[in-house]
Design a protein around this motif. Structure first.
Motif, short mmCIF file in Angstrom:
data_model
loop_
_atom_site.label_atom_id
_atom_site.label_comp_id
_atom_site.label_asym_id
_atom_site.label_seq_id
_atom_site.Cartn_x
_atom_site.Cartn_y
_atom_site.Cartn_z
N UNK A 38 -6.23 6.94 11.91
CA UNK A 38 -5.39 7.95 12.79
C UNK A 38 -5.41 9.36 12.14
N UNK A 39 -5.95 10.22 12.79
CA UNK A 39 -6.10 11.59 12.36
C UNK A 39 -4.86 12.24 12.39
N UNK A 40 -3.81 11.88 13.44
CA UNK A 40 -2.59 12.57 13.56
C UNK A 40 -1.62 11.96 12.97
N UNK A 41 -0.66 12.65 11.89
CA UNK A 41 0.32 11.61 11.46
C UNK A 41 1.55 11.64 12.41
N UNK A 42 1.69 12.41 13.32
CA UNK A 42 2.58 12.58 14.32
C UNK A 42 2.35 11.08 15.16
N UNK A 43 1.22 10.53 15.43
CA UNK A 43 1.06 9.25 16.18
C UNK A 43 1.48 8.19 15.50
N UNK A 44 1.37 8.34 14.16
CA UNK A 44 2.22 7.14 13.22
C UNK A 44 3.48 7.10 13.32
N UNK A 45 4.15 8.49 13.23
CA UNK A 45 5.45 8.46 13.48
C UNK A 45 6.25 7.93 14.79
N UNK A 46 5.53 8.50 16.01
CA UNK A 46 5.56 8.04 17.24
C UNK A 46 5.79 6.75 17.54
N UNK A 47 4.63 6.13 16.77
CA UNK A 47 4.36 4.51 16.82
C UNK A 47 5.47 3.84 16.25
N UNK A 48 5.97 4.36 15.24
CA UNK A 48 7.18 3.81 14.40
C UNK A 48 8.43 4.03 15.13
N UNK A 49 8.61 5.29 15.46
CA UNK A 49 9.98 5.62 16.11
C UNK A 49 10.21 5.36 17.76
N UNK A 50 9.22 5.13 18.45
CA UNK A 50 9.18 4.89 19.78
C UNK A 50 8.95 3.52 20.29
N UNK A 51 8.41 2.95 19.32
CA UNK A 51 7.59 1.33 19.75
C UNK A 51 7.78 0.52 18.69
#
Length: 189
Positions: free
Chosen positions: A25-38
């Motif tokens: 994943x190129x965007x660290x915010x996607x990892x953060x979002x996947x962890x916090x919202x799903x």
């Protein structure tokens, strides 16, 4: 299993104990979002490995991963990473595959017809393809388009793939996409 493009992490829900899912994943915010919202990543029984950065560049640097499946799921947004859908990119992906492995390109896009691009790249390299188009009838889900690619003709002839496959919609005059050539206007819907 290799995953290029995480999204919410839903593919991790298919993981079983003993599986390894390597997520690029190129965007660290996607990892953060996947962890916090799903919870798909944390609930998966598979071992989840994370690689932050451009997937193609990471794969070019890594030793062969010997994936059974590699999903390339980075084309549904408005900004298409062309460098992930070229003849040279396919060579990078193939270096990381088991002989019977399948590369699954999620090519659903509102504006671009990308399935013929992947098919042209695959056929030019002597690979086998199957196009899976799902209209999601009687569902609130959107339609999806996947094109599966493998070195193995036998692998692509399994009943589940055959029954779900249809011909790739053709684009007359489509040229092979490479790192030096692509034509987004030529694949507009």
């Amino acid at each position: 299993v290799g995953l290029i493009g995480l999204g919410a992490g839903t593919l991790a829900s298919y993981g079983r104990a003993g599986d390894v899912y390597r997520v690029y994943e190129i965007n660290p915010q996607v990892f953060d979002f996947a962890d916090s919202e799903f919870s798909f990543l944390k609930d998966s029984p598979a071992q989840i490995e994370r690689v932050l950065g451009d997937a193609r560049l990471a794969l070019e640097r890594e030793a062969p991963q010997r994936f059974d499946v590699l999903t390339v799921d980075a084309f549904s947004g408005d900004s298409v990473p062309i460098h992930l859908i070229t003849a040279e990119a396919m060579q990078v992906y193939l270096r990381h595959m088991q002989p019977e492995g399948i590369i699954a390109f999620h090519v659903t896009n509102r504006f671009l017809n990308l399935a013929p691009v992947v098919e042209k790249i695959a056929l030019t390299q002597g690979l086998h393809v199957a196009f899976v188009h799902d209209e999601a009838e009687d569902s609130d889900l959107r339609r999806t388009d996947w094109i599966l690619v493998s070195r193995s003709a036998q692998r692509m002839q399994v009943a589940q793939i055959n029954s779900a496959s249809s011909p790739v919609p053709q684009i007359p005059g489509l040229r092979l996409w490479t790192d030096d050539f692509n034509n987004l206007f030529g694949v507009l819907k």
